[in-house]
Design an enzyme around this catalytic site. Structure first.
Site, PDB file in Angstrom:
ATOM      1  N   SER A 119       0.812  -1.223   0.000  1.00 40.02           N
ATOM      2  CA  SER A 119       0.000   0.000   0.000  1.00 40.02           C
ATOM      3  C   SER A 119       0.845   1.273   0.000  1.00 40.02           C
ATOM      4  O   SER A 119       0.331   2.356  -0.280  1.00 40.02           O
ATOM      5  CB  SER A 119      -0.962   0.011   1.193  1.00 40.02           C
ATOM      6  OG  SER A 119      -0.259   0.106   2.410  1.00 40.02           O
ATOM      7  N   LYS A 156       0.730   4.162   7.138  1.00 39.69           N
ATOM      8  CA  LYS A 156       0.061   5.050   6.182  1.00 39.69           C
ATOM      9  C   LYS A 156       0.492   6.497   6.442  1.00 39.69           C
ATOM     10  O   LYS A 156       1.074   6.815   7.480  1.00 39.69           O
ATOM     11  CB  LYS A 156      -1.467   4.963   6.326  1.00 39.69           C
ATOM     12  CG  LYS A 156      -2.088   3.611   5.990  1.00 39.69           C
ATOM     13  CD  LYS A 156      -2.071   3.297   4.516  1.00 39.69           C
ATOM     14  CE  LYS A 156      -2.818   1.999   4.207  1.00 39.69           C
ATOM     15  NZ  LYS A 156      -2.143   0.812   4.735  1.00 39.69           N
TER      16      LYS A 156
END
EC number: 3.4.21.88
Length: 202
Positions: A119, A156
């Protein structure tokens, strides 16, 4: 030092604790009995593996012929898969320790986290990489963080506004994670301060 498997870490910890408590290392039979091995030979195989990884020396011809080459683990702990609801740095999550100077990173790293998934690939954080993390909750919008949402740990980019947190991926195939702080448990575990490409430091 190469990372130890969970079983090798158990053997190492047992030897270290036995020396601390009795002043001498355990025999192979004692290791086998304590850790549930079928025979002392199984303990011997683990000792040989630990010797190959450079954490102990086997002294031939002695039943207690084990000498630890480091009294305590040094280097940065490597955190692998994190079990739900448990502290990130719980002993059972630590796969091993790596000889990495924490001051190579700014701010200095406190631990390494094995990255799972792609990701964040667009900024060079790949599946299997070791992410250097500074343990802090003092982070700003736009920084890459290690966050825990309920029982899941993720890496993230942070965007926080009021009671809403967005955790942004760096890969167009992934969608942001949106957290409502009024309904979900959310914790910052640390700030990403560097990446060690998978295998480069081993």
């Amino acid at each position: 030092m190469k990372a130890l498997t969970a079983r090798q870490q158990e053997v190492f910890d047992l030897i270290r604790d036995h020396i601390s408590q009795t002043g001498m290392p355990p025999t192979r039979a004692e290791i086998a009995q304590r850790l549930g091995f079928r025979s002392p030979n199984a303990a011997e195989e683990h000792l040989k593996a630990l010797a190959r990884k450079g954490v102990l020396e086997i002294v031939s011809g002695a039943s207690r012929g084990i000498r630890l080459l480091q009294e305590e683990e040094d280097g940065l702990p490597l955190v692998g898969r994190v079990a739900a609801g448990e502290p990130l740095l719980a002993q059972q999550h630590i796969e091993g320790h790596y000889q990495v100077d924490p001051s190579l990173f700014k701010p200095s790293a406190d631990f390494l986290l094995r990255v799972s998934g792609m990701s964040m690939k667009d900024i060079g954080i790949m599946d299997g990489d070791l992410l250097a993390v500074h343990k802090t909750q003092d982070v700003r919008n736009g920084q890459v963080v290690v966050a825990r949402i309920d029982d899941e740990v993720t890496v993230k980019r942070l965007k926080k506004q009021g009671n809403k947190v967005e955790l942004l991926p760096e890969n167009s195939e992934f969608t942001p994670i949106v957290v409502d702080l009024r309904e979900q448990s959310f914790t910052i575990e640390g700030l990403a301060v560097g990446v060690i490409r998978n295998g480069e430091w081993l």
